[in-house]
Design a protein around this motif. Structure first.
Motif, PDB file in Angstrom:
ATOM      1  N   LYS A  31      -6.930  -0.924  -7.698  1.00 21.76           N
ATOM      2  CA  LYS A  31      -5.629  -0.445  -8.169  1.00 21.76           C
ATOM      3  C   LYS A  31      -4.501  -1.173  -7.443  1.00 21.76           C
ATOM      4  O   LYS A  31      -3.496  -1.550  -8.054  1.00 21.76           O
ATOM      5  CB  LYS A  31      -5.523   1.069  -7.947  1.00 21.76           C
ATOM      6  N   LEU A  32      -4.680  -1.382  -6.142  1.00 20.89           N
ATOM      7  CA  LEU A  32      -3.669  -2.079  -5.349  1.00 20.89           C
ATOM      8  C   LEU A  32      -3.535  -3.535  -5.792  1.00 20.89           C
ATOM      9  O   LEU A  32      -2.425  -4.062  -5.929  1.00 20.89           O
ATOM     10  CB  LEU A  32      -4.042  -2.012  -3.862  1.00 20.89           C
ATOM     11  N   ARG A  33      -4.671  -4.176  -6.045  1.00 23.53           N
ATOM     12  CA  ARG A  33      -4.659  -5.571  -6.513  1.00 23.53           C
ATOM     13  C   ARG A  33      -3.922  -5.679  -7.848  1.00 23.53           C
ATOM     14  O   ARG A  33      -3.085  -6.563  -8.033  1.00 23.53           O
ATOM     15  CB  ARG A  33      -6.092  -6.070  -6.660  1.00 23.53           C
ATOM     16  N   ASN A  34      -4.225  -4.790  -8.779  1.00 20.48           N
ATOM     17  CA  ASN A  34      -3.563  -4.818 -10.087  1.00 20.48           C
ATOM     18  C   ASN A  34      -2.067  -4.563  -9.972  1.00 20.48           C
ATOM     19  O   ASN A  34      -1.268  -5.144 -10.715  1.00 20.48           O
ATOM     20  CB  ASN A  34      -4.203  -3.782 -11.019  1.00 20.48           C
ATOM     21  N   PHE A  35      -1.693  -3.683  -9.054  1.00 19.89           N
ATOM     22  CA  PHE A  35      -0.281  -3.372  -8.798  1.00 19.89           C
ATOM     23  C   PHE A  35       0.462  -4.636  -8.363  1.00 19.89           C
ATOM     24  O   PHE A  35       1.524  -4.970  -8.892  1.00 19.89           O
ATOM     25  CB  PHE A  35      -0.213  -2.292  -7.711  1.00 19.89           C
ATOM     26  N   ILE A  36      -0.114  -5.368  -7.415  1.00 12.13           N
ATOM     27  CA  ILE A  36       0.516  -6.590  -6.905  1.00 12.13           C
ATOM     28  C   ILE A  36       0.576  -7.660  -7.995  1.00 12.13           C
ATOM     29  O   ILE A  36       1.620  -8.291  -8.205  1.00 12.13           O
ATOM     30  CB  ILE A  36      -0.250  -7.110  -5.670  1.00 12.13           C
ATOM     31  N   PHE A  37      -0.544  -7.875  -8.695  1.00 13.31           N
ATOM     32  CA  PHE A  37      -0.595  -8.896  -9.758  1.00 13.31           C
ATOM     33  C   PHE A  37       0.458  -8.614 -10.830  1.00 13.31           C
ATOM     34  O   PHE A  37       1.200  -9.511 -11.245  1.00 13.31           O
ATOM     35  CB  PHE A  37      -1.988  -8.927 -10.385  1.00 13.31           C
ATOM     36  N   LYS A  38       0.500  -7.374 -11.298  1.00 13.34           N
ATOM     37  CA  LYS A  38       1.410  -7.007 -12.377  1.00 13.34           C
ATOM     38  C   LYS A  38       2.865  -7.246 -11.969  1.00 13.34           C
ATOM     39  O   LYS A  38       3.656  -7.823 -12.728  1.00 13.34           O
ATOM     40  CB  LYS A  38       1.206  -5.540 -12.749  1.00 13.34           C
ATOM     41  N   ASN A  39       3.227  -6.810 -10.766  1.00  9.90           N
ATOM     42  CA  ASN A  39       4.617  -6.932 -10.311  1.00  9.90           C
ATOM     43  C   ASN A  39       5.028  -8.389 -10.096  1.00  9.90           C
ATOM     44  O   ASN A  39       6.110  -8.809 -10.511  1.00  9.90           O
ATOM     45  CB  ASN A  39       4.815  -6.133  -9.022  1.00  9.90           C
ATOM     46  N   ILE A  40       4.173  -9.151  -9.447  1.00 14.13           N
ATOM     47  CA  ILE A  40       4.520 -10.547  -9.174  1.00 14.13           C
ATOM     48  C   ILE A  40       4.557 -11.360 -10.470  1.00 14.13           C
ATOM     49  O   ILE A  40       5.417 -12.237 -10.637  1.00 14.13           O
ATOM     50  CB  ILE A  40       3.553 -11.170  -8.150  1.00 14.13           C
ATOM     51  N   MET A  41       3.656 -11.076 -11.401  1.00 14.48           N
ATOM     52  CA  MET A  41       3.691 -11.787 -12.675  1.00 14.48           C
ATOM     53  C   MET A  41       4.969 -11.459 -13.450  1.00 14.48           C
ATOM     54  O   MET A  41       5.540 -12.325 -14.116  1.00 14.48           O
ATOM     55  CB  MET A  41       2.458 -11.441 -13.503  1.00 14.48           C
ATOM     56  N   LEU A  42       5.420 -10.209 -13.382  1.00 12.75           N
ATOM     57  CA  LEU A  42       6.675  -9.835 -14.036  1.00 12.75           C
ATOM     58  C   LEU A  42       7.853 -10.558 -13.388  1.00 12.75           C
ATOM     59  O   LEU A  42       8.758 -11.045 -14.082  1.00 12.75           O
ATOM     60  CB  LEU A  42       6.875  -8.324 -13.971  1.00 12.75           C
ATOM     61  N   ILE A  43       7.820 -10.655 -12.067  1.00  9.83           N
ATOM     62  CA  ILE A  43       8.860 -11.404 -11.354  1.00  9.83           C
ATOM     63  C   ILE A  43       8.833 -12.870 -11.775  1.00  9.83           C
ATOM     64  O   ILE A  43       9.873 -13.487 -12.030  1.00  9.83           O
ATOM     65  CB  ILE A  43       8.664 -11.267  -9.826  1.00  9.83           C
TER      66      ILE A  43
ATOM     67  N   GLU B 164       0.821  -1.214   0.000  1.00  7.84           N
ATOM     68  CA  GLU B 164       0.000   0.000   0.000  1.00  7.84           C
ATOM     69  C   GLU B 164       0.855   1.264   0.000  1.00  7.84           C
ATOM     70  O   GLU B 164       0.641   2.152  -0.835  1.00  7.84           O
ATOM     71  CB  GLU B 164      -0.968  -0.016   1.186  1.00  7.84           C
ATOM     72  N   PRO B 165       1.848   1.386   0.899  1.00  7.58           N
ATOM     73  CA  PRO B 165       2.739   2.553   0.770  1.00  7.58           C
ATOM     74  C   PRO B 165       3.561   2.507  -0.504  1.00  7.58           C
ATOM     75  O   PRO B 165       3.917   3.541  -1.063  1.00  7.58           O
ATOM     76  CB  PRO B 165       3.630   2.475   2.014  1.00  7.58           C
ATOM     77  N   GLY B 166       3.870   1.296  -0.989  1.00  5.11           N
ATOM     78  CA  GLY B 166       4.675   1.161  -2.203  1.00  5.11           C
ATOM     79  C   GLY B 166       3.999   1.737  -3.426  1.00  5.11           C
ATOM     80  O   GLY B 166       4.616   2.463  -4.205  1.00  5.11           O
ATOM     81  N   ILE B 167       2.710   1.429  -3.605  1.00  6.15           N
ATOM     82  CA  ILE B 167       2.015   1.942  -4.795  1.00  6.15           C
ATOM     83  C   ILE B 167       1.895   3.459  -4.731  1.00  6.15           C
ATOM     84  O   ILE B 167       1.975   4.156  -5.745  1.00  6.15           O
ATOM     85  CB  ILE B 167       0.626   1.276  -4.957  1.00  6.15           C
ATOM     86  N   SER B 168       1.731   4.004  -3.516  1.00  5.51           N
ATOM     87  CA  SER B 168       1.665   5.457  -3.361  1.00  5.51           C
ATOM     88  C   SER B 168       2.990   6.097  -3.737  1.00  5.51           C
ATOM     89  O   SER B 168       3.032   7.137  -4.394  1.00  5.51           O
ATOM     90  CB  SER B 168       1.307   5.824  -1.916  1.00  5.51           C
ATOM     91  N   LEU B 169       4.089   5.457  -3.326  1.00  3.53           N
ATOM     92  CA  LEU B 169       5.414   6.000  -3.612  1.00  3.53           C
ATOM     93  C   LEU B 169       5.735   5.924  -5.100  1.00  3.53           C
ATOM     94  O   LEU B 169       6.158   6.905  -5.713  1.00  3.53           O
ATOM     95  CB  LEU B 169       6.465   5.233  -2.801  1.00  3.53           C
TER      96      LEU B 169
ATOM     97  N   GLN C 259       1.995   8.506   4.074  1.00  4.74           N
ATOM     98  CA  GLN C 259       0.755   8.740   4.807  1.00  4.74           C
ATOM     99  C   GLN C 259       0.082  10.039   4.375  1.00  4.74           C
ATOM    100  O   GLN C 259      -1.117  10.228   4.553  1.00  4.74           O
ATOM    101  CB  GLN C 259       1.021   8.769   6.311  1.00  4.74           C
ATOM    102  N   LYS C 260       0.862  10.952   3.798  1.00  2.00           N
ATOM    103  CA  LYS C 260       0.329  12.224   3.331  1.00  2.00           C
ATOM    104  C   LYS C 260      -0.307  12.101   1.942  1.00  2.00           C
ATOM    105  O   LYS C 260      -0.943  13.025   1.464  1.00  2.00           O
ATOM    106  CB  LYS C 260       1.430  13.276   3.303  1.00  2.00           C
ATOM    107  N   MET C 261      -0.088  10.974   1.296  1.00  2.00           N
ATOM    108  CA  MET C 261      -0.611  10.780  -0.055  1.00  2.00           C
ATOM    109  C   MET C 261      -2.013  10.189   0.004  1.00  2.00           C
ATOM    110  O   MET C 261      -2.438   9.626   1.006  1.00  2.00           O
ATOM    111  CB  MET C 261       0.305   9.825  -0.846  1.00  2.00           C
ATOM    112  N   ASP C 262      -2.708  10.271  -1.101  1.00  2.00           N
ATOM    113  CA  ASP C 262      -4.031   9.669  -1.195  1.00  2.00           C
ATOM    114  C   ASP C 262      -3.909   8.152  -1.188  1.00  2.00           C
ATOM    115  O   ASP C 262      -3.053   7.579  -1.862  1.00  2.00           O
ATOM    116  CB  ASP C 262      -4.738  10.112  -2.485  1.00  2.00           C
ATOM    117  N   LYS C 263      -4.772   7.502  -0.427  1.00  2.00           N
ATOM    118  CA  LYS C 263      -4.762   6.046  -0.391  1.00  2.00           C
ATOM    119  C   LYS C 263      -5.297   5.477  -1.714  1.00  2.00           C
ATOM    120  O   LYS C 263      -6.255   5.990  -2.295  1.00  2.00           O
ATOM    121  CB  LYS C 263      -5.625   5.539   0.773  1.00  2.00           C
TER     122      LYS C 263
END
Length: 409
Positions: A237-249, A179-184, A228-232
């Motif tokens: 979006k978070l699910r797609n972020f995880i799927f995309k990254n792990i599939m690339l790995i 969650e903090p990763g996708i925000s960053l 924490q100052k960024m929009d959650k």
């Protein structure tokens, strides 16, 4: 063409040439100035938080060549000293894998690193000891590539680098930092942050001026404060972020005939409700595993069903395993690898050789003195729990229990 028009054509052309030459001269002056100043000011300064950010956004060369000697002409790789300075576990291994050896890399954040015990204890280190006894006739190397605060996006570059070292298996522990990763990583001003980090790392004058005006502070906490100052992000979006990254790995590993294994996240009992983000992430990891044929080891379920109360296996505020939790984590991974005939066929695993955990704690120099220091300085010192007296009382008792259980050591 009328010859009277020729001068008017040359003027713009000459002007462009002058601009290009002027820019080249200016660039040469800047590069020469930076080079000269870096020779004079050799010590570059990177505040801890900036160092974390640089590795999360631009990480490369996680492992670097150590040395060769006449006795050992093989190239030895070791953890980058910058990572070690950020409290990551130092590791070393031969660049070329020995014939017949099985090489496992453990990738993830601070839990993979073994926080808060990583100086001596982590699930990869315990796994390494277990496997020596469980598979005495097989050479198995377990390399801890855990990086504090990493997420699945940051770990893509690490996994690509790992392919240079003939991995057979990569164990991924991803989810807690997503969650903090996708925000960053989706920050609109990311280009500005990367430019700032580039200048800080390469312009010693700038970095040392910054040192004069900044105090050092905790890097991981600095990143938490930032995101924490960024929009959650929304869950989809978070699910797609995880799927995309792990599939690339996974695709990167498969292209090099390497297999990946996913681990679910350890959770505190307070997170075990349908609305928690971590509950959703563990569900997504299971979905990803089922849809793509990736082996998943349910660490969360092992903790939930353990004979030791779950509350004693997890450090509450940080949601990291306690020392017995790390032992359970390592054993759970070994059990599933055996059941799935990974590393060796199931009938080759010598479970009768496995000893009591206190034996392995002792081999890792996990002493009562260290456990006391860890609880009182690292765990209690970094906690934000308001009831410090109750928290301290619990961990003082746990330290006493450790001393009692290991009184013969």
């Amino acid at each position: 063409m009328d010859s009277n028009n020729q001068p008017s054509l040359r003027k713009p052309h000459n002007a462009i040439n002058k601009i290009i030459i002027g820019n080249l001269i200016a660039a040469a002056i800047i590069i020469s100035t930076v080079w000269a100043s870096n020779l004079i000011i050799r010590n570059n300064y990177m505040p801890l938080n900036d160092l974390y950010l640089d590795w999360l956004l631009n990480g490369k060369n996680y492992f670097v060549e150590a040395y060769r000697s006449e006795k050992n002409p093989a190239i030895l790789m070791r953890t980058n000293k910058e990572l070690i300075s950020m409290d990551n576990t130092p590791e070393s291994f031969s660049r070329e894998k020995k014939p017949g050896a099985v090489r496992i890399f453990c990738v993830g954040g601070s839990t993979t690193g073994g926080w808060p015990f990583h100086k001596y204890l982590s699930y990869p280190r315990l796994m390494s000891l277990y496997l020596k006894d469980l598979l005495p006739d097989k050479r198995v190397e377990v390399i801890n590539a855990g990086f504090m605060r990493s997420d699945s996006f940051s770990d893509i570059s690490l996994v690509k680098e790992i392919q240079n070292y003939q991995p057979d298996l990569i164990i991924l522990y991803e989810g807690r930092n997503e969650e903090p990763g996708i925000s960053l990583h989706s920050l609109k001003q990311l280009w500005l942050m990367k430019t700032y980090l580039f200048i800080l790392r390469n312009f010693h004058v700038f970095s040392n001026l910054k040192k004069s005006f900044n105090n050092e502070f905790n890097g991981a906490q600095g990143i938490r404060d930032l995101v924490q100052k960024m929009d959650k992000s929304n869950e989809n979006k978070l699910r797609n972020f995880i799927f995309k990254n792990i599939m690339l790995i996974n695709e990167t590993a498969k292209a090099n005939k390497c297999r990946i294994v996913l681990l679910t996240q350890v959770m505190h009992s307070s997170e075990r409700n349908n609305g928690s983000v971590m509950n959703s992430i563990n569900g997504w990891l299971k979905e990803l595993s089922t849809k793509n044929g990736i082996l998943l080891i349910d660490i969360n379920e092992a903790f939930k069903n353990s004979v030791i109360p779950e509350e004693e296996l997890v450090i509450p505020f940080s949601v990291h395993p306690d020392y017995r939790g790390y032992a359970l984590m390592a054993k759970t991974v070994c059990l599933v690898l055996a059941d799935e005939n990974i590393i060796a066929s199931k009938n080759k695993w010598e479970w009768k050789n496995l000893k009591d955990d206190t034996y392995y704690f002792d081999k890792l120099r996990f002493t009562p003195a260290f456990i006391n220091e860890t609880y009182y300085k690292r765990v209690l010192g970094l906690s934000k729990i308001t009831d410090l007296n109750g928290f301290e009382k619990k961990y003082r008792q746990m330290a006493k229990d450790f001393v009692k259980n290991n009184s013969t050591k």
